[in-house]
Design an enzyme around this catalytic site. Structure first.
Site, PDB file in Angstrom:
ATOM      1  CG  ASP A 191      45.432 -30.766  92.130  1.00 48.70           C
ATOM      2  OD1 ASP A 191      45.626 -31.978  91.913  1.00 48.70           O
ATOM      3  OD2 ASP A 191      46.342 -29.978  92.464  1.00 48.70           O
ATOM      4  CD  GLU A 193      50.177 -35.328  93.152  1.00 50.23           C
ATOM      5  OE1 GLU A 193      50.849 -34.911  92.187  1.00 50.23           O
ATOM      6  OE2 GLU A 193      49.531 -34.555  93.905  1.00 50.23           O
ATOM      7  CG  ASP A 201      47.467 -34.417  88.916  1.00 50.71           C
ATOM      8  OD1 ASP A 201      46.523 -33.664  89.273  1.00 50.71           O
ATOM      9  OD2 ASP A 201      48.401 -34.728  89.675  1.00 50.71           O
ATOM     10  CG  HIS A 260      47.708 -26.205  94.699  1.00 54.55           C
ATOM     11  ND1 HIS A 260      48.837 -26.572  95.386  1.00 54.55           N
ATOM     12  CD2 HIS A 260      47.341 -27.315  93.986  1.00 54.55           C
ATOM     13  CE1 HIS A 260      49.156 -27.826  95.098  1.00 54.55           C
ATOM     14  NE2 HIS A 260      48.253 -28.289  94.242  1.00 54.55           N
TER      15      HIS A 260
END
Length: 351
Positions: free
Chosen positions: A176, A206, A229, A318
Protein backbone atom coordinates in the site's frame (compact mmCIF):
# COMPACT_ATOMS: atom_id res chain seq x y z
CA UNK A 1 5.83 -19.49 -12.10
CA UNK A 2 7.47 -16.11 -12.80
CA UNK A 3 5.48 -12.92 -12.45
CA UNK A 4 4.83 -10.88 -15.60
CA UNK A 5 5.73 -7.72 -13.70
CA UNK A 6 9.20 -6.75 -12.44
CA UNK A 7 9.29 -8.19 -8.93
CA UNK A 8 12.79 -6.83 -8.33
CA UNK A 9 11.41 -3.33 -8.91
CA UNK A 10 8.51 -4.09 -6.57
CA UNK A 11 10.97 -5.10 -3.84
CA UNK A 12 12.94 -1.90 -4.38
CA UNK A 13 9.79 0.23 -4.22
CA UNK A 14 8.30 -1.42 -1.15
CA UNK A 15 11.50 -1.60 0.86
CA UNK A 16 12.35 2.06 0.26
CA UNK A 17 11.24 4.26 3.17
CA UNK A 18 8.81 7.07 2.41
CA UNK A 19 6.38 8.37 5.02
CA UNK A 20 3.90 11.16 4.16
CA UNK A 21 5.72 14.35 3.24
CA UNK A 22 9.10 12.60 3.05
CA UNK A 23 8.76 10.33 0.00
CA UNK A 24 12.24 11.27 -1.32
CA UNK A 25 13.69 7.80 -1.84
CA UNK A 26 10.60 6.52 -3.62
CA UNK A 27 10.48 9.67 -5.73
CA UNK A 28 14.02 8.98 -6.97
CA UNK A 29 13.01 5.50 -8.13
CA UNK A 30 9.92 6.83 -9.92
CA UNK A 31 11.91 9.52 -11.73
CA UNK A 32 14.47 6.94 -12.82
CA UNK A 33 11.79 4.60 -14.16
CA UNK A 34 9.95 7.41 -15.97
CA UNK A 35 13.13 8.52 -17.76
CA UNK A 36 12.77 6.15 -20.72
CA UNK A 37 8.98 5.76 -20.83
CA UNK A 38 7.43 9.25 -20.84
CA UNK A 39 7.88 12.45 -22.81
CA UNK A 40 8.49 14.71 -19.82
CA UNK A 41 8.74 14.52 -16.04
CA UNK A 42 8.02 17.23 -13.51
CA UNK A 43 7.54 17.52 -9.77
CA UNK A 44 5.95 20.14 -7.57
CA UNK A 45 6.46 21.81 -4.20
CA UNK A 46 4.64 19.00 -2.38
CA UNK A 47 6.74 16.29 -4.03
CA UNK A 48 4.23 14.80 -6.47
CA UNK A 49 5.94 13.43 -9.59
CA UNK A 50 4.13 13.51 -12.95
CA UNK A 51 5.32 11.68 -16.04
CA UNK A 52 3.44 12.75 -19.17
CA UNK A 53 2.99 10.93 -22.46
CA UNK A 54 1.73 13.34 -25.08
CA UNK A 55 -1.26 12.10 -27.06
CA UNK A 56 -2.72 13.03 -30.40
CA UNK A 57 -5.30 15.26 -28.70
CA UNK A 58 -5.36 17.71 -25.81
CA UNK A 59 -7.82 15.52 -23.90
CA UNK A 60 -6.00 14.57 -20.70
CA UNK A 61 -6.26 11.54 -18.44
CA UNK A 62 -4.63 11.48 -15.00
CA UNK A 63 -3.55 8.17 -13.49
CA UNK A 64 -2.56 8.36 -9.83
CA UNK A 65 -0.90 6.05 -7.30
CA UNK A 66 0.51 7.25 -4.01
CA UNK A 67 4.13 6.88 -2.93
CA UNK A 68 3.78 7.36 0.83
CA UNK A 69 3.52 4.63 3.46
CA UNK A 70 2.32 4.81 7.02
CA UNK A 71 5.05 5.57 9.54
CA UNK A 72 5.96 7.78 12.49
CA UNK A 73 7.67 11.00 13.47
CA UNK A 74 9.72 11.20 16.66
CA UNK A 75 8.00 13.50 19.16
CA UNK A 76 10.16 12.95 22.23
CA UNK A 77 13.43 11.35 23.32
CA UNK A 78 13.38 10.23 26.95
CA UNK A 79 16.33 10.72 29.28
CA UNK A 80 16.83 6.95 29.15
CA UNK A 81 17.08 6.99 25.37
CA UNK A 82 13.66 5.64 24.35
CA UNK A 83 11.76 7.30 21.51
CA UNK A 84 8.11 8.30 21.61
CA UNK A 85 6.40 8.85 18.28
CA UNK A 86 3.45 10.44 16.55
CA UNK A 87 1.75 8.42 13.77
CA UNK A 88 1.83 9.46 10.12
CA UNK A 89 -1.18 7.58 8.81
CA UNK A 90 -3.60 5.11 10.30
CA UNK A 91 -2.08 2.41 12.49
CA UNK A 92 -3.76 -0.44 14.31
CA UNK A 93 -1.61 -0.28 17.43
CA UNK A 94 -2.14 -4.01 18.09
CA UNK A 95 0.24 -4.94 15.26
CA UNK A 96 3.09 -2.78 16.55
CA UNK A 97 4.20 -4.97 19.45
CA UNK A 98 7.67 -6.49 18.99
CA UNK A 99 8.23 -4.90 15.58
CA UNK A 100 11.61 -3.90 14.23
CA UNK A 101 11.83 -0.35 12.86
CA UNK A 102 14.27 1.98 11.15
CA UNK A 103 14.85 5.45 12.58
CA UNK A 104 15.91 7.85 9.84
CA UNK A 105 18.21 10.52 11.28
CA UNK A 106 20.25 13.20 9.52
CA UNK A 107 23.39 11.17 10.00
CA UNK A 108 22.35 7.58 9.48
CA UNK A 109 19.56 5.02 9.60
CA UNK A 110 19.31 3.35 13.01
CA UNK A 111 17.75 -0.01 13.76
CA UNK A 112 15.25 0.04 16.59
CA UNK A 113 12.61 -2.19 18.15
CA UNK A 114 9.20 -1.53 19.58
CA UNK A 115 9.49 -3.46 22.80
CA UNK A 116 6.78 -5.62 24.33
CA UNK A 117 6.88 -6.35 28.06
CA UNK A 118 6.96 -10.12 28.77
CA UNK A 119 3.55 -11.53 29.77
CA UNK A 120 5.06 -12.90 33.00
CA UNK A 121 5.29 -9.41 34.49
CA UNK A 122 2.11 -7.75 33.22
CA UNK A 123 -0.40 -6.52 35.76
CA UNK A 124 -4.07 -7.37 35.28
CA UNK A 125 -4.69 -3.74 34.34
CA UNK A 126 -1.96 -3.89 31.70
CA UNK A 127 -3.38 -7.11 30.28
CA UNK A 128 -6.79 -5.53 29.79
CA UNK A 129 -5.60 -2.17 28.42
CA UNK A 130 -6.06 -1.41 24.74
CA UNK A 131 -2.92 -0.80 22.69
CA UNK A 132 -2.35 2.84 21.72
CA UNK A 133 0.31 4.38 19.47
CA UNK A 134 0.91 6.95 22.20
CA UNK A 135 2.12 4.10 24.42
CA UNK A 136 4.79 2.96 21.92
CA UNK A 137 8.43 3.27 22.98
CA UNK A 138 11.25 2.58 20.52
CA UNK A 139 14.50 1.13 21.82
CA UNK A 140 17.52 1.89 19.61
CA UNK A 141 20.00 -0.04 21.75
CA UNK A 142 21.93 2.89 23.20
CA UNK A 143 22.14 4.83 26.42
CA UNK A 144 20.27 8.11 26.78
CA UNK A 145 23.20 10.45 26.11
CA UNK A 146 24.16 8.60 22.93
CA UNK A 147 20.58 8.61 21.64
CA UNK A 148 20.25 12.35 22.34
CA UNK A 149 23.30 12.93 20.14
CA UNK A 150 21.87 10.90 17.26
CA UNK A 151 18.09 11.39 17.25
CA UNK A 152 16.13 14.63 17.01
CA UNK A 153 12.45 15.41 17.39
CA UNK A 154 11.06 15.28 13.86
CA UNK A 155 13.18 12.33 12.72
CA UNK A 156 11.18 9.71 10.85
CA UNK A 157 10.49 6.07 11.60
CA UNK A 158 9.41 3.28 9.26
CA UNK A 159 8.65 -0.35 9.92
CA UNK A 160 11.46 -2.68 8.87
CA UNK A 161 10.47 -5.56 6.58
CA UNK A 162 11.68 -7.11 3.34
CA UNK A 163 9.40 -8.08 0.47
CA UNK A 164 9.37 -11.69 -0.60
CA UNK A 165 7.50 -14.13 -2.77
CA UNK A 166 5.11 -16.50 -1.01
CA UNK A 167 3.86 -19.10 -3.45
CA UNK A 168 2.06 -17.23 -6.24
CA UNK A 169 1.79 -14.20 -3.99
CA UNK A 170 4.04 -11.46 -2.70
CA UNK A 171 4.21 -10.17 0.86
CA UNK A 172 5.92 -7.30 2.64
CA UNK A 173 5.44 -3.76 3.89
CA UNK A 174 4.16 -0.80 1.87
CA UNK A 175 2.45 -2.77 -0.87
CA UNK A 176 0.00 0.00 0.00
CA UNK A 177 0.53 1.63 -2.38
CA UNK A 178 3.88 0.82 -3.99
CA UNK A 179 2.42 -2.19 -5.83
CA UNK A 180 0.13 0.28 -7.60
CA UNK A 181 3.06 2.62 -8.29
CA UNK A 182 4.64 -0.41 -9.97
CA UNK A 183 1.45 -1.01 -12.00
CA UNK A 184 1.44 2.62 -13.11
CA UNK A 185 5.11 2.54 -14.11
CA UNK A 186 4.56 -0.67 -16.08
CA UNK A 187 1.57 0.83 -17.94
CA UNK A 188 3.68 3.89 -18.79
CA UNK A 189 6.30 1.58 -20.29
CA UNK A 190 3.76 -0.27 -22.41
CA UNK A 191 1.87 2.69 -23.85
CA UNK A 192 3.54 4.24 -26.88
CA UNK A 193 1.21 6.43 -28.96
CA UNK A 194 -2.01 7.10 -27.05
CA UNK A 195 -4.85 9.03 -28.64
CA UNK A 196 -5.04 11.21 -25.51
CA UNK A 197 -2.45 12.78 -23.26
CA UNK A 198 -1.78 10.71 -20.15
CA UNK A 199 -0.38 12.14 -16.92
CA UNK A 200 1.02 9.38 -14.71
CA UNK A 201 1.09 10.86 -11.19
CA UNK A 202 3.00 9.42 -8.25
CA UNK A 203 1.34 11.30 -5.42
CA UNK A 204 2.29 12.21 -1.87
CA UNK A 205 0.56 12.39 1.51
CA UNK A 206 -2.37 10.13 0.62
CA UNK A 207 -2.20 8.41 3.99
CA UNK A 208 -2.86 11.68 5.83
CA UNK A 209 -5.75 12.94 3.74
CA UNK A 210 -5.30 12.61 -0.05
CA UNK A 211 -3.39 15.89 0.01
CA UNK A 212 -1.12 15.39 -2.99
CA UNK A 213 -3.96 14.27 -5.26
CA UNK A 214 -6.11 17.22 -4.29
CA UNK A 215 -3.34 19.62 -5.26
CA UNK A 216 -2.71 17.81 -8.55
CA UNK A 217 -6.39 17.85 -9.42
CA UNK A 218 -6.06 21.63 -9.63
CA UNK A 219 -2.62 21.71 -11.24
CA UNK A 220 -3.22 19.06 -13.90
CA UNK A 221 -6.96 19.71 -14.33
CA UNK A 222 -7.55 16.45 -16.25
CA UNK A 223 -10.65 15.58 -18.27
CA UNK A 224 -10.71 12.11 -16.70
CA UNK A 225 -8.93 10.58 -13.69
CA UNK A 226 -8.26 6.98 -12.69
CA UNK A 227 -6.65 6.25 -9.34
CA UNK A 228 -4.86 3.05 -8.34
CA UNK A 229 -4.72 1.74 -4.80
CA UNK A 230 -4.82 -1.48 -2.87
CA UNK A 231 -8.07 -2.56 -1.28
CA UNK A 232 -9.19 -4.86 1.49
CA UNK A 233 -9.13 -8.60 0.80
CA UNK A 234 -10.69 -10.06 3.93
CA UNK A 235 -10.93 -13.56 2.43
CA UNK A 236 -9.40 -15.04 5.58
CA UNK A 237 -10.73 -17.37 8.32
CA UNK A 238 -11.07 -14.52 10.83
CA UNK A 239 -13.79 -12.98 8.59
CA UNK A 240 -16.36 -15.75 8.13
CA UNK A 241 -19.03 -13.59 6.44
CA UNK A 242 -18.28 -13.57 2.70
CA UNK A 243 -20.02 -10.21 2.34
CA UNK A 244 -17.32 -8.65 4.53
CA UNK A 245 -14.45 -9.94 2.39
CA UNK A 246 -14.79 -6.92 0.02
CA UNK A 247 -12.48 -8.60 -2.53
CA UNK A 248 -10.73 -11.95 -2.86
CA UNK A 249 -7.16 -12.75 -3.85
CA UNK A 250 -6.76 -14.40 -7.24
CA UNK A 251 -10.03 -13.15 -8.72
CA UNK A 252 -8.51 -10.29 -10.70
CA UNK A 253 -8.30 -6.53 -10.66
CA UNK A 254 -10.95 -4.81 -8.56
CA UNK A 255 -13.08 -2.13 -10.21
CA UNK A 256 -14.12 0.25 -7.44
CA UNK A 257 -17.76 1.25 -7.12
CA UNK A 258 -17.41 3.17 -3.87
CA UNK A 259 -15.44 3.77 -0.71
CA UNK A 260 -16.01 6.24 2.11
CA UNK A 261 -14.46 9.08 0.08
CA UNK A 262 -15.90 8.57 -3.40
CA UNK A 263 -18.62 7.07 -5.55
CA UNK A 264 -17.01 6.44 -8.91
CA UNK A 265 -18.60 7.62 -12.14
CA UNK A 266 -20.95 4.85 -13.37
CA UNK A 267 -20.01 5.42 -17.02
CA UNK A 268 -16.27 5.18 -16.27
CA UNK A 269 -16.93 2.03 -14.25
CA UNK A 270 -18.97 0.56 -17.09
CA UNK A 271 -16.19 1.21 -19.60
CA UNK A 272 -13.62 -0.38 -17.29
CA UNK A 273 -15.85 -3.46 -17.12
CA UNK A 274 -16.37 -3.48 -20.89
CA UNK A 275 -12.63 -3.28 -21.53
CA UNK A 276 -11.95 -6.07 -19.04
CA UNK A 277 -14.55 -8.32 -20.63
CA UNK A 278 -13.52 -7.62 -24.21
CA UNK A 279 -9.85 -8.24 -23.37
CA UNK A 280 -10.54 -11.32 -21.26
CA UNK A 281 -8.99 -9.76 -18.14
CA UNK A 282 -9.98 -11.23 -14.78
CA UNK A 283 -11.80 -8.65 -12.67
CA UNK A 284 -14.12 -8.22 -9.71
CA UNK A 285 -16.07 -5.33 -8.22
CA UNK A 286 -15.23 -3.49 -5.00
CA UNK A 287 -17.59 -1.92 -2.49
CA UNK A 288 -15.39 -0.68 0.34
CA UNK A 289 -17.29 0.42 3.47
CA UNK A 290 -14.44 2.51 4.95
CA UNK A 291 -11.26 4.11 3.66
CA UNK A 292 -10.48 6.66 0.97
CA UNK A 293 -8.22 6.89 -2.06
CA UNK A 294 -6.73 9.47 -4.41
CA UNK A 295 -9.80 8.99 -6.60
CA UNK A 296 -11.64 11.46 -4.39
CA UNK A 297 -8.79 13.95 -4.63
CA UNK A 298 -9.41 14.38 -8.35
CA UNK A 299 -13.20 14.25 -8.42
CA UNK A 300 -14.04 17.85 -7.63
CA UNK A 301 -10.83 19.74 -6.80
CA UNK A 302 -11.00 21.61 -10.13
CA UNK A 303 -14.70 21.28 -10.86
CA UNK A 304 -16.71 18.12 -11.40
CA UNK A 305 -14.62 15.41 -13.06
CA UNK A 306 -15.40 11.84 -14.12
CA UNK A 307 -13.35 9.44 -12.02
CA UNK A 308 -12.75 5.71 -11.88
CA UNK A 309 -10.54 3.51 -9.77
CA UNK A 310 -8.73 0.19 -10.02
CA UNK A 311 -7.68 -1.64 -6.89
CA UNK A 312 -5.32 -4.52 -6.19
CA UNK A 313 -6.85 -6.86 -3.57
CA UNK A 314 -4.49 -7.08 -0.59
CA UNK A 315 -4.67 -8.97 2.67
CA UNK A 316 -3.51 -7.60 6.03
CA UNK A 317 -3.50 -3.92 5.06
CA UNK A 318 -1.46 -1.47 7.16
CA UNK A 319 0.79 -4.22 8.52
CA UNK A 320 4.26 -5.41 7.51
CA UNK A 321 2.79 -8.58 5.99
CA UNK A 322 0.55 -7.06 3.33
CA UNK A 323 -0.07 -9.78 0.74
CA UNK A 324 -1.16 -9.56 -2.90
CA UNK A 325 -1.64 -12.14 -5.64
CA UNK A 326 0.68 -11.94 -8.64
CA UNK A 327 -2.12 -12.63 -11.12
CA UNK A 328 -4.19 -9.77 -9.67
CA UNK A 329 -1.23 -7.41 -10.11
CA UNK A 330 -0.83 -8.52 -13.74
CA UNK A 331 -4.58 -8.15 -14.36
CA UNK A 332 -4.52 -4.61 -12.97
CA UNK A 333 -1.60 -3.65 -15.24
CA UNK A 334 -3.33 -5.23 -18.25
CA UNK A 335 -6.66 -3.51 -17.57
CA UNK A 336 -5.12 -0.10 -16.94
CA UNK A 337 -3.06 -0.34 -20.12
CA UNK A 338 -6.00 -1.49 -22.25
CA UNK A 339 -8.26 1.21 -20.81
CA UNK A 340 -5.76 3.97 -21.56
CA UNK A 341 -4.90 2.68 -25.03
CA UNK A 342 -8.61 2.57 -25.95
CA UNK A 343 -9.46 6.01 -24.58
CA UNK A 344 -10.16 8.37 -27.46
CA UNK A 345 -11.35 11.41 -25.56
CA UNK A 346 -14.73 11.08 -27.28
CA UNK A 347 -16.50 9.11 -24.56
CA UNK A 348 -19.27 11.05 -22.85
CA UNK A 349 -18.95 10.54 -19.11
CA UNK A 350 -21.51 13.20 -18.13
CA UNK A 351 -24.49 11.89 -16.21
Amino acid sequence: MPFDFDDDLLCELTEAPGVPGYEDRVREIVRREFADSVDRVRSDAMGNVVGTIEGESDYAVAVAAHMDEIGFMVRHVTDEGFLQVDPLGGFDARVLRAQRVTVHTDGEDLTGVIGSVPPHTLTEEQREADDEVSDVYIDVGREGDAVAELVDVGDLVTLDQTTTRMGDRVTGKALDDRVCVLAMLEAARRIEEPAVTVHFAATVQEEVGLRGAEALGVDIDPDLAVALDVTVANDVPQIPDEADAVTRLGEGAAIKLKDSSVITNPKVTARLRDVAESEGIEHQTEVLPAGGTDTAGFQNSAGAKPVGALSIPTRYLHTVTETADGDDVDATIDLLTAFLESETGENDYTL
